[in-house]
Scaffold this active site. Structure first.
Site, PDB file in Angstrom:
ATOM      1  N   GLY A 140       5.149   5.789  -4.950  1.00  0.00           N
ATOM      2  CA  GLY A 140       6.391   5.056  -4.746  1.00  0.00           C
ATOM      3  C   GLY A 140       6.589   4.602  -3.310  1.00  0.00           C
ATOM      4  N   ASP A 196       7.971   5.170  -0.334  1.00  0.00           N
ATOM      5  CA  ASP A 196       8.591   6.315   0.347  1.00  0.00           C
ATOM      6  C   ASP A 196       8.178   6.447   1.806  1.00  0.00           C
ATOM      7  OD1 ASP A 196       5.958   7.099   0.083  1.00  0.00           O
ATOM      8  OD2 ASP A 196       6.386   8.901  -1.066  1.00  0.00           O
ATOM      9  N   PRO A 215      -5.899  -0.078  -5.228  1.00  0.00           N
ATOM     10  CA  PRO A 215      -7.096  -0.811  -5.653  1.00  0.00           C
ATOM     11  C   PRO A 215      -8.007  -1.104  -4.466  1.00  0.00           C
ATOM     12  CG  PRO A 215      -5.096  -1.866  -6.474  1.00  0.00           C
ATOM     13  CD  PRO A 215      -4.668  -0.804  -5.516  1.00  0.00           C
ATOM     14  N   GLU A 252      -2.387   8.998   4.310  1.00  0.00           N
ATOM     15  CA  GLU A 252      -2.845   7.833   3.558  1.00  0.00           C
ATOM     16  C   GLU A 252      -3.493   6.776   4.443  1.00  0.00           C
ATOM     17  OE1 GLU A 252       0.570   6.385   1.382  1.00  0.00           O
ATOM     18  OE2 GLU A 252       1.016   8.406   0.660  1.00  0.00           O
ATOM     19  N   HIS A 264       0.827  -1.213   0.000  1.00  0.00           N
ATOM     20  CA  HIS A 264       0.000   0.000   0.000  1.00  0.00           C
ATOM     21  C   HIS A 264       0.857   1.258   0.000  1.00  0.00           C
ATOM     22  CE1 HIS A 264      -4.304  -1.357   0.773  1.00  0.00           C
ATOM     23  NE2 HIS A 264      -3.621  -2.434   0.452  1.00  0.00           N
ATOM     24  N   ASP A 265       2.015   1.211   0.621  1.00  0.00           N
ATOM     25  CA  ASP A 265       2.926   2.350   0.571  1.00  0.00           C
ATOM     26  C   ASP A 265       3.433   2.564  -0.859  1.00  0.00           C
ATOM     27  OD1 ASP A 265       4.653   4.458   1.565  1.00  0.00           O
ATOM     28  OD2 ASP A 265       6.300   3.037   1.380  1.00  0.00           O
ATOM     29  N   VAL A 281       1.221   4.263  -3.786  1.00  0.00           N
ATOM     30  CA  VAL A 281       0.939   5.703  -3.777  1.00  0.00           C
ATOM     31  C   VAL A 281       2.259   6.459  -3.865  1.00  0.00           C
ATOM     32  CG1 VAL A 281      -0.165   7.582  -2.516  1.00  0.00           C
ATOM     33  CG2 VAL A 281      -1.069   5.261  -2.316  1.00  0.00           C
TER      34      VAL A 281
END
Length: 187
Positions: free
Chosen positions: A76, A78, A167, A92, A70-71, A74
């Site tokens: 890249g 980071d 997604p 996020e 999940h990181d 979005v």
């Protein structure tokens, strides 16, 4: 490159995370020995932190892999998913696909604390998260992969990017491949 030896959606997730880890980051060239001089015990510290967490709760391994996925989805890999809300941005973690579903933040924080004790101000949270994912999979009997290191941590996050990039949890893998093709075309 597909290194997965299992079937189904897990295989798709593993291929996406491996590709994202290798290809997304700060834009600089990543290398597996980035911290060999500045923090030579990094790999052992992360591996021990992951092992401790998985001994307490084995399903945390899947959670750490998902957190990394999940990181990376979005903007890249980071560590922006690890950031807390500020007056300037909503993070996020509260995005539709993350809210009350991603976990493992405490494990990454604990590992970061141990890393900081040994190598203060050297290792990014993004690299700790990137290392924790394959360590988790390997600890649970899955395959491993080499992780390029040298990512820089994000200083901002956006719930809007997370809502539009990750997604939805109810989508089929075939739908994700068709509708989210650009982030997946990284290998």
């Amino acid at each position: 490159m597909c290194i997965c030896i299992v079937r189904g959606d897990y295989c798709l997730l593993l291929v996406v995370v491996v590709g994202a880890s290798a290809s997304m980051g700060s834009g600089a060239e990543l290398c597996s020995d980035f911290y060999s001089c500045s923090c030579p015990n990094l790999l052992a510290i992360v591996k021990e932190g992951v092992a401790d967490a998985l001994q307490k709760e084995p399903r945390m391994g899947a959670s750490l892999l998902r957190l990394h996925f999940h990181d990376c989805f979005v903007n890249g890999c980071d560590a922006s998913i690890l950031l807390d809300d500020t007056s300037e941005f909503t993070v996020e973690q509260t995005a539709a696909s993350n809210k009350q579903s991603v976990r493992g933040f405490n494990v990454i924080n604990d590992i970061k604390h141990c890393v900081e004790e040994e190598c203060p101000g050297v290792v990014s949270c993004a690299d700790i998260l990137a290392l924790a994912a394959p360590d988790s999979v390997l600890y649970l009997g899955g395959p491993s992969w080499e992780v390029g290191l040298g990512r820089r941590d994000s200083t901002t996050a956006t719930i809007n990017d997370a809502n539009s990039s990750i997604p939805a949890p109810y989508l089929l893998s075939s739908t994700i491949l068709l509708t989210k093709a650009s982030p997946l075309q990284i290998w």
